[in-house]
Design an enzyme around this catalytic site. Structure first.
Site, PDB file in Angstrom:
ATOM      1  N   PHE A 134      -1.687 -10.885  19.150  1.00 56.94           N
ATOM      2  CA  PHE A 134      -1.156 -12.257  19.021  1.00 56.94           C
ATOM      3  C   PHE A 134      -0.592 -12.674  20.373  1.00 56.94           C
ATOM      4  CE2 PHE A 134       1.912 -15.584  18.387  1.00 56.94           C
ATOM      5  CZ  PHE A 134       1.268 -16.428  17.486  1.00 56.94           C
ATOM      6  N   ASP A 221       1.535  -8.305  27.719  1.00 54.81           N
ATOM      7  CA  ASP A 221       2.335  -9.325  27.032  1.00 54.81           C
ATOM      8  C   ASP A 221       3.576  -8.638  26.448  1.00 54.81           C
ATOM      9  OD1 ASP A 221       3.440 -11.106  25.245  1.00 54.81           O
ATOM     10  OD2 ASP A 221       1.526 -11.756  24.377  1.00 54.81           O
ATOM     11  N   LYS A 250      10.898 -15.090  24.540  1.00 53.64           N
ATOM     12  CA  LYS A 250      11.799 -14.698  23.444  1.00 53.64           C
ATOM     13  C   LYS A 250      13.183 -14.229  23.888  1.00 53.64           C
ATOM     14  CE  LYS A 250       8.343 -13.695  19.841  1.00 53.64           C
ATOM     15  NZ  LYS A 250       8.744 -14.543  18.725  1.00 53.64           N
TER      16      LYS A 250
END
Ligand SMILES: Cc1ncc(COP(=O)(O)O)c(C=O)c1O
Length: 397
Positions: A134, A221, A250
């Site tokens: 994702f 990532d 985040k």
């Protein structure tokens, strides 16, 4: 007040929401508008690094709001350099580009990889991506994402991605053999949305060697698994490797929107003026949030806490659940933990809310815990005390 049903008739209906609304928080606790208290096992999906209403973060942000929130990248922003110096030191890399979210950081990484290829004369660059990955919801990051449910209705997707299984170097070598258009390998050190699936240490080392051998960029990532969550600043550091490109977001701003791409020497000078940019990227408020988040993490030993409390939490969950029929695996690192059940378990989200615990279920069958990194051992025990009976009751149905 009753449960909140269809509370936002004017907000687009893009999220399947749990019918509560939160009003405030303290530490790892949050309260809803009806006064009900919850233990926050989700941390805004791995965002609220230092929890809620942190006594060091809040005054720092208030100070920054009163000074400057936004200027423009027309001008120098000294806080950008301050945060970059820190990120570079922590990662062993060299340069930073700022943006505002995870997908933006990944979009920048994809652009870096493509230009890396074009600069070498590769006209149609391709990037290796992974099953269950994702990377976000923009067109390019959605195309790099594996989940066809997310992609449905948004074709044509962006081309230039080759997908292979994770933790299988032979498959990757086979899928890329003789292909001179490959420019990068792009993966999460621990897949988050895909179900808390760690890339194996040895596999990451093999990938590093392969990228060096074939002159590909290694792009990791770390949007969800980075920023101390696993007990190291970045999850790939458990493998003792350094990537060429690392998107972050985040947890970097403890809730203030921020994204960053860190580049090593191989990727640091690919972008030149005019190649990439964003209005809000690197604004003083977000930069201050990043600087203060890292400062608090260092001062309060939050890496060590994430490792210690995470191991305790995972151990306690394993003790209670491992070996139960219907529990497939309990995995993760530090305070990124997944409990994979044998059947879809989305109903547990609401049941946990009813019992006073926030969590998520990802990839249909994986209960995910990504709480603030300030979680104490006693709070971890509370999570176990709430969650284990819910899972056991679910398994008995
Ligand atoms: C690994 C990873 N990359 C990228 C993203 C996208 O980040 P954002 O939602 O900030 O665009 C996410 C979000 O869950 C993620 O987990």
């Amino acid at each position: 007040m009753a449960l909140i049903e269809a509370a936002s008739p004017h907000v687009m209906n893009t999220y399947g929401r749990v019918p509560i609304a939160l009003s405030h928080g303290q530490g790892v606790r949050v309260w809803d508008v009806n006064g009900k208290r919850y233990l926050d096992g989700l941390g805004g999906i791995a965002v609220n690094t230092v929890g809620h209403n942190h006594p060091k973060l809040v005054p720092a942000l208030q100070d920054q709001v009163a000074k400057l929130i936004h200027t423009s990248n027309y001008y120098h922003v000294p806080l950008q350099e301050q945060l970059a110096a820190k990120l570079v030191a922590l990662s062993g890399m060299t340069n930073v580009f700022y943006c505002n979210s995870g997908l933006e950081a990944n979009e920048a990484a994809i652009k870096l990889a493509r230009k890396f290829g074009h600069d070498k004369g590769i006209e149609r660059p391709q990037i290796v991506v992974f099953d269950n990955a994702f990377h976000g919801r923009s067109l390019a990051t959605l195309s790099a994402t594996a989940n066809t449910k997310h992609q449905k209705g948004f074709g044509p997707l962006v081309e230039g991605f080759i997908r292979v299984p994770l933790n299988d170097i032979a498959s990757l070598e086979k899928a890329t053999a003789g292909n001179t258009d490959i420019v990068a390998v792009f993966f999460e050190a621990i897949q988050g949305e895909g179900g808390v699936n760690p890339a194996r240490i040895e596999y990451m080392r093999e990938l590093r060697a392969l990228c060096d051998r074939r002159d590909w960029l290694m792009m990791i990532d770390e949007v969800q698994c980075g920023m101390g969550r696993t007990g190291k600043w970045f999850a790939h550091q458990w493998a003792g490797i350094v990537p060429d490109v690392m998107p972050l977001a985040k947890g970097l701003g403890s809730g203030v929107p921020i994204g960053a791409v860190i580049a090593g020497p191989k990727a640091a000078n690919i972008f030149q003026p005019g190649n990439h940019g964003t209005t809000f990227g690197g604004n003083p408020l977000a930069m201050r949030a990043g600087v203060e988040t890292i400062r608090i993490m260092e001062e309060d030993g939050l890496l060590e806490n994430a490792a210690r409390v995470g191991a305790h939490l995972q151990g306690a969950l394993a003790k209670a659940l491992q070996g139960q029929a219907g529990v497939k695996e309990i995995r993760g690192q530090g305070l990124m933990i997944g409990i994979e059940l044998a059947r879809p378990c989305g109903v547990l989200v609401q049941r946990a809310v009813d019992a006073g615990l926030l969590l998520s279920v990802t990839a249909d069958t994986v209960v995910r815990l990504v709480p603030p990194l300030i979680l104490t051992q006693a709070e971890a025990d509370e999570i176990v005390a709430i969650l284990v009976p819910l899972i056991l009751a679910f398994l008995a149905e």
